[in-house]
Write a protein that holds these residues in place. Structure first.
Motif, short mmCIF file in Angstrom:
data_model
loop_
_atom_site.label_atom_id
_atom_site.label_comp_id
_atom_site.label_asym_id
_atom_site.label_seq_id
_atom_site.Cartn_x
_atom_site.Cartn_y
_atom_site.Cartn_z
N ALA A 62 -28.65 -11.21 59.74
CA ALA A 62 -28.51 -10.92 61.17
C ALA A 62 -29.77 -11.31 61.94
N TYR A 63 -30.94 -11.05 61.35
CA TYR A 63 -32.20 -11.36 62.02
C TYR A 63 -32.34 -12.88 62.23
N ILE A 64 -32.07 -13.64 61.20
CA ILE A 64 -32.16 -15.10 61.31
C ILE A 64 -31.15 -15.61 62.33
N ASP A 65 -29.96 -15.04 62.37
CA ASP A 65 -28.98 -15.43 63.39
C ASP A 65 -29.56 -15.22 64.79
N CYS A 66 -30.23 -14.09 65.00
CA CYS A 66 -30.81 -13.79 66.32
C CYS A 66 -31.93 -14.75 66.68
N VAL A 67 -32.87 -14.98 65.76
CA VAL A 67 -34.00 -15.86 66.11
C VAL A 67 -33.57 -17.33 66.17
N TRP A 68 -32.49 -17.68 65.52
CA TRP A 68 -31.95 -19.04 65.57
C TRP A 68 -31.37 -19.31 66.97
N ALA A 69 -30.80 -18.30 67.57
CA ALA A 69 -30.09 -18.43 68.86
C ALA A 69 -31.08 -18.36 70.02
N THR A 70 -31.98 -19.32 70.11
CA THR A 70 -33.03 -19.30 71.13
C THR A 70 -32.51 -19.40 72.55
#
Length: 166
Positions: A62-70
C-alpha cells in the motif's frame, strides 16, 4: 471516535483509494501487452491479518502504491496514514530522523520508488519477528535490488524498526 478507530478509518480510506487507483489506471492508460502480462501474472491474492509477515507485506504494498502515485494529491495523505497505522511511535520517530538527515524516504531508504517488492519471514524471538523486504528498482535481468530488515512486535503487529541490509 477513538484515535485507534480514526487511524483504522484513515487506513481503510487510503487503502481503498490506492486499490481504486490501481484498478482504473490500466483502463485509463489503454490496454497494452505489458499491462495484460502484468495482470495475468497476478491472477489472485490472499492474506491473513493475523500474520506478521503479511502485515509487513500489506504495508509495503500500500505504501509503494501511494508514493508511486505522485500525481494524486490524496496519495501523500494515504502514505502518512499508513505510516501512522503500521509503525510504532518510536519507529515513526526513527524514520523521521533518517529522512531529516538523509533527505530520502525512510521507509524505502531511497529517493525513488521501486517497481517491485517482496517480503519474506526471516525469524522471530523475544516477542518480535523479522521480515526481509526486497525492493527491485527496475525491470530486466540486471535490475538493482535493495533489502530492508523490518522488525515487528508479535503482539500488536506494529513495525518497530527498519534497517537497510548492507
Amino acid at each position: 471516535m477513538s484515535v485507534r478507530n480514526r487511524k483504522t478509518l484513515l487506513t481503510a480510506v487510503a487503502l481503498t483509494a490506492g486499490l481504486s487507483l490501481a484498478a482504473v489506471t490500466p483502463a485509463l492508460a489503454g490496454s497494452t501487452a505489458s499491462h495484460t502480462t502484468r495482470a495475468a501474472a497476478v491472477s489472485s491474492a490472499q492474506g491473513d491479518p493475523r500474520d506478521v509477515t503479511q502485515h509487513v507485506a500489506d504495508f509495503y504494498g500500500a505504501y509503494i502504491d501511494c508514493v508511486w502515485a505522485t500525481e494524486d494529491p490524496s496519495a501523500v495523505a494515504g502514505a502518512k496514514a499508513l505510516r501512522a497505522f503500521y509503525l510504532s511511535a518510536d519507529a515513526q520517530k526513527k524514520v523521521a530522523a533518517y529522512e531529516e538527515k538523509e533527505h530520502a524516504d525512510g521507509i524505502l531508504f531511497a529517493q525513488n520508488v521501486p517497481v517491485k517488492w517482496k517480503v519474506t519471514y526471516t525469524g522471530s524471538g523475544a516477542g518480535h519477528a523479522t521480515s526481509r523486504v526486497t525492493l527491485t528498482w527496475s525491470d530486466g535481468p540486471n535490475a538493482q535490488v535493495s533489502r530492508i530488515d523490518v522488525q515487528s512486535d508479535l503482539k500488536t503487529l506494529e513495525i518497530t524498526d527498519l534497517k537497510p541490509v548492507g
